[in-house]
Design an enzyme around this catalytic site. Structure first.
Site, PDB file in Angstrom:
ATOM      1  N   ASP A 101      -2.618 -10.986 -50.598  1.00 48.44           N
ATOM      2  CA  ASP A 101      -1.314 -11.173 -49.956  1.00 48.44           C
ATOM      3  C   ASP A 101      -0.701  -9.802 -49.677  1.00 48.44           C
ATOM      4  OD1 ASP A 101       1.095 -12.421 -49.006  1.00 48.44           O
ATOM      5  OD2 ASP A 101       0.733 -14.075 -50.395  1.00 48.44           O
ATOM      6  N   GLY A 132      -3.127  -6.991 -48.367  1.00 50.70           N
ATOM      7  CA  GLY A 132      -3.615  -7.054 -47.001  1.00 50.70           C
ATOM      8  C   GLY A 132      -2.819  -8.010 -46.146  1.00 50.70           C
ATOM      9  N   ASP A 133      -3.230  -8.128 -44.890  1.00 42.09           N
ATOM     10  CA  ASP A 133      -2.588  -8.965 -43.884  1.00 42.09           C
ATOM     11  C   ASP A 133      -3.627  -9.920 -43.327  1.00 42.09           C
ATOM     12  OD1 ASP A 133      -1.339 -10.089 -41.688  1.00 42.09           O
ATOM     13  OD2 ASP A 133      -1.159  -8.225 -40.564  1.00 42.09           O
ATOM     14  N   PHE A 134      -3.440 -11.227 -43.539  1.00 42.40           N
ATOM     15  CA  PHE A 134      -4.491 -12.164 -43.129  1.00 42.40           C
ATOM     16  C   PHE A 134      -4.635 -12.321 -41.621  1.00 42.40           C
ATOM     17  CE2 PHE A 134      -1.123 -15.313 -44.811  1.00 42.40           C
ATOM     18  CZ  PHE A 134      -0.481 -15.456 -43.588  1.00 42.40           C
ATOM     19  N   HIS A 161       0.418 -24.371 -42.345  1.00 48.41           N
ATOM     20  CA  HIS A 161       1.563 -25.142 -41.838  1.00 48.41           C
ATOM     21  C   HIS A 161       2.748 -24.249 -41.458  1.00 48.41           C
ATOM     22  CE1 HIS A 161       3.895 -25.976 -45.891  1.00 48.41           C
ATOM     23  NE2 HIS A 161       3.667 -24.694 -45.703  1.00 48.41           N
TER      24      HIS A 161
END
Length: 337
Positions: A201, A225-227, A245
């Site tokens: 995250d 990190g950045d997904f 969602h």
């Protein structure tokens, strides 16, 4: 047909339903459940310990008691009910932070613009706040804490059951993508002590991680990190719990595509979200869908809608596994070719 069952009465009752959310928030902020722990109290006595106005507190609790949150006995004393117990700050799996999150202004204020949202087909969040939802949470520490602690509290009520509803026995490494404070990963690691867990995250979220709650032979780590850019490679399973969602179909496809790029041929992706059933029966996901529509870009999806975003990322849905919660596990794998 009695007056309380007429269509007119039902519409009027639903029209003032927002006061139930307001009353729950007030009771949580005032820590009323904490002041009732151990013994029932009359409103004036309770008001004195809580530092509030007695007659107004009585009216608040009388209203909440119509929904089984608190109960008044024949002597005029108020008691905790099972629902009210969960508003205590020290209750096991307390829902107080979840109630405060779901009634926070980041959801409350955009809900007022629901008609404009429907007209535009997009959230009006930035008409109320000066940045998109997650950017605003990163900028406003109070809003960010309310959201992340609230999500952790809401998830704590379901994590153990969902972890028990899926067989992780063939998995040696799992990445919890956007896993927040790590409550779900902790429950999986407790169930599968040889599994290596990766909590993935953003940095400001991982600052509050809970991986220290579990000690096991497989080990665990928190990775920043950045997904939308990349996710850690080489895992047997990639979990996205209450993540997709939050995002529209295009953004959800991007997230899944980053997972696919990191996946070995036999790896799985496990999307844990509500799967909206057909028909008009009540479902918790249908209510949460309104919140997602007004404050974020996302939505709760049907099985067919999940299949479409999976396919867009080069994945195929292998099965949908119901759990003992309102959420399901949508399992997928890489498409061949």
């Amino acid at each position: 047909m009695s007056g309380a069952q007429t269509p007119e009465f039902q519409l009027l009752e639903q029209s003032v339903g927002y006061f139930y959310s307001a009353a729950l928030r007030a009771a949580a902020l005032l820590n009323i459940a904490d002041h009732l722990a151990g013994s029932a109290k009359k409103p004036d006595e309770l008001a004195e310990s809580a530092g509030v106005h007695g007659p107004y507190l009585h009216r608040l609790l009388r209203f909440l008691a119509t929904r089984d949150v608190f109960a008044e006995d024949d002597a005029g004393r108020f008691h905790l009910t099972p629902s009210a117990e969960l508003l205590r700050t020290d209750a096991p799996r307390s829902m107080r932070s979840a109630v405060l999150m779901l009634t926070d202004q980041v959801f409350w204020k955009p809900a007022e613009l629901l008609d404009e949202t429907v007209r535009a087909g997009a959230t009006r969040f930035e008409e109320v706040f000066p940045a998109p939802f997650f950017d605003w949470l990163a900028q406003d520490e109070q809003a960010g804490d309310a959201f992340h602690f609230g999500m952790a509290a809401m998830s704590d009520s379901e994590n153990r059951r969902i972890a028990a509803d899926y067989d992780f026995s063939g998995c040696s490494k799992l990445v919890d993508v956007g896993g927040g404070q790590g409550g779900f990963l902790v429950e999986v690691l407790r169930k599968s002590p040889d599994l290596h867990g990766v909590l993935f995250d953003e940095e400001h979220v991982l600052a509050q991680h809970r991986l220290g709650e579990v000690r096991h032979s497989g080990g665990c780590e928190a990775v920043i990190g950045d997904f939308f850019s990349a996710v850690p490679p080489g895992a047997d399973a990639y979990v996205l719990k209450r993540i997709l969602h939050d995002w529209d179909d295009e953004e959800s496809t991007r997230i899944l595509a980053r997972c696919r790029e990191a996946m070995d041929p036999d790896a799985r992706v496990l999307v844990i979200d509500a799967v909206i059933p057909a028909g008009n029966e009540p479902h918790p996901g249908k209510a949460l869908d309104m919140l997602l529509m007004t404050s974020l870009s996302g939505k709760e999806r049907t099985k067919a809608e999940f299949e479409a975003v999976f396919a867009g990322a080069g994945l195929s849905v292998t099965r949908v596994i119901p759990t003992s919660t309102p959420l399901s596990i949508v399992e997928g794998e890489r498409e061949s070719g």
